[in-house]
Motif scaffolding. Structure first.
Motif, PDB file in Angstrom:
ATOM      1  N   ARG A 167     -26.366 -51.723  70.422  1.00 44.13           N
ATOM      2  CA  ARG A 167     -24.982 -52.115  70.155  1.00 44.13           C
ATOM      3  C   ARG A 167     -24.015 -51.603  71.222  1.00 44.13           C
ATOM      4  NH1 ARG A 167     -23.170 -54.330  65.726  1.00 44.13           N
ATOM      5  NH2 ARG A 167     -21.161 -53.280  65.915  1.00 44.13           N
ATOM      6  N   LEU A 187     -23.328 -54.045  74.071  1.00 40.47           N
ATOM      7  CA  LEU A 187     -22.750 -55.359  73.807  1.00 40.47           C
ATOM      8  C   LEU A 187     -21.307 -55.441  74.302  1.00 40.47           C
ATOM      9  CD1 LEU A 187     -24.070 -55.956  70.169  1.00 40.47           C
ATOM     10  CD2 LEU A 187     -25.068 -56.754  72.339  1.00 40.47           C
ATOM     11  N   ARG A 236     -17.407 -55.820  74.530  1.00 45.87           N
ATOM     12  CA  ARG A 236     -16.311 -55.578  73.586  1.00 45.87           C
ATOM     13  C   ARG A 236     -15.071 -56.379  73.951  1.00 45.87           C
ATOM     14  NH1 ARG A 236     -17.918 -49.928  74.092  1.00 45.87           N
ATOM     15  NH2 ARG A 236     -19.017 -49.258  72.205  1.00 45.87           N
ATOM     16  N   ARG A 247     -21.873 -61.485  71.344  1.00 43.91           N
ATOM     17  CA  ARG A 247     -22.468 -60.291  70.766  1.00 43.91           C
ATOM     18  C   ARG A 247     -23.655 -60.646  69.868  1.00 43.91           C
ATOM     19  NH1 ARG A 247     -19.607 -55.505  70.808  1.00 43.91           N
ATOM     20  NH2 ARG A 247     -20.346 -54.970  68.711  1.00 43.91           N
TER      21      ARG A 247
END
Length: 529
Positions: A495, A498, A500, A486
Motif C-alpha cells: 500500500r 501506491l 496518492r 490504486r
C-alpha cells in the motif's frame, strides 16, 4: 619471439570502422550498404564520400584527436561524417537533434568541436548558440532530398555538395587501436548537466563481439535503424556492426509504425533495435501479428523499462523481444536476455554479456550483496568507457578503486544470475521511511486499460516526507481516477507504494531515447493543475 611480445598481443590490430568499410569497397563495391529514401549507397559510394569528406575536413585543419560534430536526423550524411572523422583519427560527436538552444550550447561548448556538419532544419538554433563554443567551420548538408535545403547558401556556411564534388578522395586511413577515442556521446542530462562519455574504438569493438556472441547476427544481414542514431543503443547495437560485416542498413529518419512494418517485410529485415514505445505502437497496427516476420532473428529492446506484458504479447505470436540493459558508458550493452529465456525470465534484463562483468553492491558500503537483494548495478569490462571528456571529477566519482563503473541504476540478480532492473538510484522516493522505486510502480500500472503512458515521481509531503504521484496520459474518452490506479496496482504492490496523487497530461515527457524525462515531469507538477 618471447611471450607478451607486442606482436602477439592484438593491440596493434586496426579496429576502425572506416578501415572495414574501405575493405568492403574493394571486395564488394556494388553491395548495398545503406538503403535510404533520399538515395541508396553502395559500399563503394559510401567509402568514396567518406574519403572526400575526410579531405574536406583535413583541408580545414582537422587532425587526429580533434572533434567533429554532427547535428541532424538519421541520414547517410551522419554516417559519412562519422567515417570521415575516423579516417583522420578524429573523434565524432553526434548531437541530440531535439536539444533546445541552451542545451545545445551545453553540449557543443565542452566538446571543443571546431567543425560541425548540420542539416538546414537545425541551422537556426545552432547559430543562436555558436558564440562561446570552439566552432569555426560550418558545413551544411544540401544534397539530401529528405532534408529541407536553404534557398541560398547562408553567410558563414559551406555547402556540403560542392565541397564533396571538388574534393579528391583521400587514400589515407588512420590506424585506430583499442584505446583510441572514437566517439564522444553526451548523456541525456535528465538528472543534471550532460557529461561527454568517451567511447574508444575498443569499447565499440568489444560491444560488437558481445552482441555477435549472444545474438543471432550474421554476415550480410539486413538491419533496420529508425531509432535516433545519435543514441548509443541505435548506433552500436546493430548499425555499425552490420556495416563492418558487409551487411545492409535500412535507414529511416523518423518512426512511423506502418512504414516500419512495411520495411520489415519488404526488405526482409533480420535485426533492429527499438525502445518499448516503438513496439507498443507497432502492436496497435491492424494485422501486424498476421504479417510474415520470419526473417527477424534479433530484436533488442532497451533504453527504457520494458513492460512484461509487451514481451508476452509479442511472444504469444512467436516474436521474441530480447531485453537488454546498459548505458552510454557501457557502449551500450552490459546484459542481455537470451531468446530461449524470454518467458522463463519474463521482465529480466538478462545475464552479463560474455566479456562483461556485472555485480550488485550496497550503495553505501560498496560491498556485494546476495542474490535477490537490490543494490546499485556496477559494471566492469572492455566495453566500458575510460571516462568523461575533460571531466576528471565525474570520472573519479563514477569508478571505484577496483575499476567498477557505478551505473546509478538499482537492480538485483536472481539465483540464476539474471538481472532485474528496479529503478534509478536518484529517482527513489522515500515515503514514511520506506523506499519506493518509481519504475516498479510504473510497471504495475503499464497494462491498465486506457492508460497510454505513466511516470511516477515523488512530491514533498508534510506527513510522509514524500508522497507518490502518478503523472499519466490516457486514451481519448478514458476517465481514469486515482482510485482506479490504486485498485489496479494493489494486487502487485504494498500500500505504501501506491499513488496518492494523480495528474493527467496530454503527453508524458520522454527524451529522444524513450526514457522518461523526470525533470520535465516534475516541472508539470510544479505548474499546478
Amino acid at each position: 619471439m618471447s611471450p607478451g611480445h607486442p606482436a602477439n598481443s592484438g593491440t596493434h590490430v586496426d579496429v576502425s570502422p572506416a578501415a572495414a568499410i574501405h575493405r568492403h569497397a574493394r571486395t564488394q563495391p556494388d553491395s548495398l550498404a545503406i538503403r535510404y529514401a533520399g538515395g541508396d549507397l553502395t559500399f563503394a559510394q559510401l567509402d568514396d564520400r567518406a574519403a572526400r569528406l575526410a579531405t574536406v575536413l583535413a583541408d580545414g585543419g582537422v587532425n587526429a584527436g580533434d572533434r567533429v560534430a554532427y547535428l541532424g536526423l538519421n541520414s547517410p550524411s551522419f554516417l559519412i561524417t562519422l567515417l570521415a572523422a575516423h579516417r583522420l583519427g578524429a573523434i565524432f560527436v553526434p548531437i541530440n537533434f531535439r536539444l533546445t538552444g541552451p542545451e545545445l550550447h551545453g553540449v557543443l561548448r565542452p566538446s571543443g568541436a571546431a567543425t560541425i556538419v548540420c542539416e538546414e532544419g537545425h541551422r537556426t538554433v545552432l547559430e543562436a548558440v555558436r558564440d562561446g563554443t570552439a566552432l569555426k567551420r560550418f558545413l551544411l548538408v544540401d544534397d539530401d532530398p529528405e532534408v529541407p535545403a536553404a534557398p541560398v547558401p547562408p553567410e558563414g556556411w559551406e555547402t556540403w555538395s560542392g565541397l564533396l564534388a571538388r574534393a579528391l578522395p583521400t587514400a589515407r586511413i588512420a590506424l585506430r587501436r583499442f584505446d583510441d577515442p572514437a566517439v564522444i556521446m553526451f548523456t541525456s542530462g535528465t538528472t543534471g548537466l550532460p557529461k561527454g562519455v568517451v567511447l574508444t574504438h575498443g569499447n565499440i569493438w568489444w560491444n560488437a563481439i558481445n552482441v555477435d556472441t549472444q545474438l543471432d547476427t550474421r554476415r550480410g544481414d539486413v538491419t533496420h535503424a529508425v531509432a535516433p542514431i545519435f543514441h548509443v543503443g541505435a548506433l552500436n547495437s546493430f548499425l555499425v556492426r552490420t556495416l563492418v560485416r558487409g551487411g545492409t542498413v535500412v535507414l529511416r529518419r523518423a518512426f512511423d509504425p506502418a512504414g516500419f512494418l512495411d520495411d520489415l517485410v519488404t526488405y526482409r529485415v533480420n535485426s533492429f533495435f527499438a525502445v518499448p514505445t516503438m513496439l507498443a505502437a507497432l502492436a496497435q497496427l491492424p494485422g501486424v501479428f498476421e504479417t510474415d516476420l520470419s526473417d527477424l532473428r534479433a530484436i533488442v529492446v532497451a533504453g527504457a523499462p520494458v513492460p512484461p506484458s509487451l514481451i508476452q504479447q509479442y511472444a504469444d505470436h512467436g516474436i521474441w523481444l530480447q531485453q537488454a540493459w546498459g548505458l552510454t558508458e557501457t557502449a551500450p550493452f552490459a546484459t542481455h536476455l537470451p531468446v530461449e529465456r524470454t518467458l522463463a525470465k519474463l521482465g529480466s534484463a538478462g545475464i552479463p554479456m560474455p566479456h562483461t562483468e556485472v555485480r550488485i553492491v550496497d550503495p553505501a558500503a560498496n560491498t556485494p550483496v546476495t542474490a535477490g537483494v537490490a543494490g546499485e548495478i556496477v559494471v566492469r569490462g572492455p566495453n566500458v568507457t575510460p571516462g568523461y571528456w575533460n571531466n576528471p571529477e565525474a570520472t573519479s566519482a563514477a569508478f571505484d578503486d577496483d575499476g567498477w563503473f557505478h551505473s546509478g541504476d538499482v537492480g538485483y540478480l536472481d539465483d540464476d544470475g539474471c538481472l532485474f532492473i528496479v529503478d534509478r538510484l536518484k529517482d527513489m522516493i522515500i515515503s514514511g521511511g520506506e523506499n519506493v522505486y518509481p519504475a516498479e510502480v510504473e510497471r504495475a500500472l503499464a497494462d491498465l486499460p486506457g492508460l497510454v503512458d505513466v511516470a511516477i515521481v515523488g512530491a514533498v509531503d508534510e506527513r510522509w516526507g514524500e508522497t507518490v504521484v502518478a503523472v499519466v496520459a490516457v486514451t481519448q474518452g478514458s476517465a481514469i481516477s486515482l482510485a482506479t490506479l490504486r485498485e489496479h496496482a494493489a494486487t502487485r504492490l504494498a500500500r505504501y507504494k501506491l499513488p496518492r496523487q494523480l495528474k493527467v497530461v496530454d503527453t508524458v515527457p520522454r527524451n529522444a531515447t524513450g526514457k522518461l524525462d523526470k525533470v520535465a515531469v516534475r516541472r508539470l507538477l510544479d505548474a499546478g493543475p
